[in-house]
Design an enzyme around this catalytic site. Structure first.
Site, mmCIF file in Angstrom:
data_model
loop_
_atom_site.group_PDB
_atom_site.id
_atom_site.type_symbol
_atom_site.label_atom_id
_atom_site.label_comp_id
_atom_site.label_asym_id
_atom_site.label_seq_id
_atom_site.Cartn_x
_atom_site.Cartn_y
_atom_site.Cartn_z
ATOM 1 N N SER A 184 51.541 9.692 82.973
ATOM 2 C CA SER A 184 52.448 9.791 84.125
ATOM 3 C C SER A 184 53.189 8.493 84.409
ATOM 4 O O SER A 184 53.832 8.378 85.457
ATOM 5 C CB SER A 184 51.644 10.203 85.368
ATOM 6 N N GLU A 222 32.261 -28.632 38.864
ATOM 7 C CA GLU A 222 33.321 -27.885 38.214
ATOM 8 C C GLU A 222 33.833 -28.480 36.905
ATOM 9 O O GLU A 222 34.295 -27.751 36.037
ATOM 10 C CB GLU A 222 34.508 -27.731 39.185
#
Length: 573
Positions: A387, A121
């Site tokens: 239900s 880098e």
């Protein structure tokens, strides 16, 4: 003659112009050879030297006015390790952002990783002052020549600024980024910048920083990295997605080989070390390490962010029982395999400890990584209640004086409502005639349930009770649901519904469900989870006096026939 006169006139004009020039030169103090007086020359030289001193000093002072990103001075979000109730690791998470980081000191970072990072880098990191002007001029020339970006020129300092404060990659943001990099080099030492960079840079797969990347990709501590592994990691930040080793291993490997060559050329690797590193095999860790009970962990991230943020890193104990969780996952998959001919593809499971409300197991789908709906958490998603509200309807009826033997007429019935006539039907389209409450509930009959709801006072009474039992999805007024509320025209979450049934098993005592162990919650944030103080979701004395322990009563049937507060678990499927 005319021509000679013209020539003579031109010569006279040239003589006049030459005289004028000499006069102007003398008037300005220039001699025959353009020399100035000695005093004036010294003044000019003095002004030039002063400019050379003042301009850099002014620029240096102006940099002090450039603001630095606030994120540079904030601590890194620590990783929190979620564990089950017995200490088994489930996942590493972060409450601040969707990444995992493990801050490390410069002393913990091996030299081979530092060398590889600088080779990849920023080879002139130790000599520039935040901006590499040589690289910038080279990149600018390549851009003008090729009319496209050929190579980058960002230094580690500039990349650190960009990582902390992302901006659009246009001209002005890049200029501001360069100014901030120059300013940061005034404030921090090179060692501080390098440490911050290696701790904050993105290595892909939600890993921020070299320590988290080493653990994720190679299951290694930083000091144990080999030169080959260090060069491999150093290549990932350039393009974490394009170089994702789990998807594009060969691309990542090619970049590693390029970095090793640069390290060798810079004298950071001997010939032997270079040859060995190039040939060294790379054994990547599984892409899903310690990714257990994924929907459960995601739910903690969603509902307990403040507790995670306050925890400060390290293990955080949850209520989950990993062995029971695995058993629930197996049972769900087996049941779905049996139901596959009926087009059943998805399901969820919740298991609660009734006395405490602890969530012992939570399965949101049969396969978290399945496409397209594997990551939908069926235990937390809103689903039709069906239900499941009927037991609460009958519970209220019992509180109002009914008994399990009370008779209700199961016959076709029309109910007048503000929006028209409501005519419910039973699932099998048949009616049983006079039916006891116990049988109506056991057979999940719709018409009797609606009649009982009308008898006890309508949907408002049931809605209030369901909300008291912790159901947060019932946000509309009673009129919105009407009498159909008892047969499932509303939505509920499986986790909240299972906890409501646990309230029945406790004979009406409500406790909030818990995802984090009590000690973990109190250590992290006492307000992160509701206090386990009981509140009434029913009337325990009435229920208890109607259960003689021999014939099945409604609370016993609702809790699977096990009966009473001694029920150890409440399960929702």
């Amino acid at each position: 003659m005319g021509g000679d006169d013209a020539s003579r006139a031109k010569r006279l004009e040239c003589v006049r112009l030459s005289g004028a020039l000499r006069f102007m030169t003398n008037a300005h103090g220039l001699g025959a050879k353009g020399a100035r007086p000695a005093g004036q020359r010294r003044a000019i030289w003095g002004f030039g030297l002063l400019s050379l001193l003042v301009l850099p000093l002014g620029a240096w002072l102006a940099l002090r006015c450039v603001p630095l990103p606030a994120g540079l001075f904030l601590p890194l979000p620590p990783a929190v390790e979620l564990t089950d109730r017995h200490g088994h690791s489930l996942r590493e998470v972060s409450a601040v952002e969707d990444v995992v980081s493990q801050p490390a000191s410069l002393a913990e970072m091996p030299q081979c990783l530092i060398d590889a990072t600088l080779a990849a880098e920023d080879q002139r990191f130790w000599t520039h002052h935040g901006v590499d002007w040589r690289a910038t001029l080279r990149a600018t020339g390549q851009l003008l020549r090729h009319r496209r970006i050929v190579s980058g020129a960002s230094t580690l300092t500039q990349q650190l600024i960009k990582q902390v404060q992302p901006r659009p990659r246009t001209l002005f943001p890049k200029l501001l980024e360069s100014l901030q990099a120059l300013r940061l080099e005034q404030v921090w030492s090179k060692q501080q910048i390098l440490t911050a960079y290696l701790n904050r840079i993105d290595y892909g797969n939600r890993r921020r920083g070299c320590a988290a990347a080493a653990a994720f990709y190679f299951d290694r501590r930083l000091p144990d990295l080999s030169p080959a592994e260090a060069a491999f990691l150093a290549g990932l930040p350039q393009a974490p997605t394009r170089l994702n080793p789990h998807r594009q291993f060969e691309r990542a490997r090619q970049r590693q080989q390029w970095i090793l060559a640069r390290m060798h050329a810079a004298g950071r690797l001997t010939e032997t070390e270079y040859t060995r590193a190039r040939a060294a095999p790379l054994r990547l860790r599984s892409p899903h390490p310690d990714f257990l009970a994924p929907h459960f962990a995601d739910l903690i991230l969603q509902t307990h962010a403040s507790a995670l943020a306050a925890h400060g890193g390290g293990p955080l104990t949850t209520t989950l029982d990993l062995a029971l969780q695995r058993r629930a996952e197996q049972v769900l998959r087996r049941q779905l395999d049996r139901l596959r001919p009926h087009q059943a593809r998805h399901g969820a499971v919740v298991i609660l400890d009734v006395p405490t409300g602890d969530v012992l197991a939570l399965v949101g789908s049969p396969d978290f990584f399945a496409v397209p709906a594997g990551q939908v958490n069926g235990a937390w998603a809103r689903r039709s209640a069906g239900s499941t509200f009927k037991p609460f309807t009958y519970l209220i009826a019992l509180e109002q004086g009914a008994t399990p033997a009370t008779i209700v007429a199961d016959v076709p019935t029309d109910f007048a409502t503000p929006t028209g006539v409501f005519a419910p039907l039973n699932y099998d389209r048949r009616c049983q005639g006079p039916t006891r409450y116990r049988e109506a509930l056991a057979n999940s009959l719709n018409i009797p349930a609606v009649k009982v709801l009308e008898t006890i006072g309508g949907p408002g009474v049931l809605l209030e009770r369901l909300r008291a039992c912790g159901l947060t999805t019932l946000e509309q007024p009673p009129a919105f649901y009407g009498l159909g509320l008892t047969i499932g025209n509303a939505e509920a979450r499986l986790l909240e519904l299972a906890n409501a049934y646990a309230c029945l098993a406790r004979l009406g005592t409500y406790l909030p469900y818990r995802l984090l162990a009590e000690r973990a919650v109190s250590d992290a944030n006492p307000r992160a989870s509701p206090e386990p103080s009981a509140k009434s979701g029913g009337e325990p004395p009435a229920l208890h006096t109607r259960c003689d322990g021999r014939s099945p009563c409604l609370p016993c049937e609702a809790s699977g026939g096990m009966g009473g507060a001694g029920v150890p678990r409440s399960t929702g499927v």
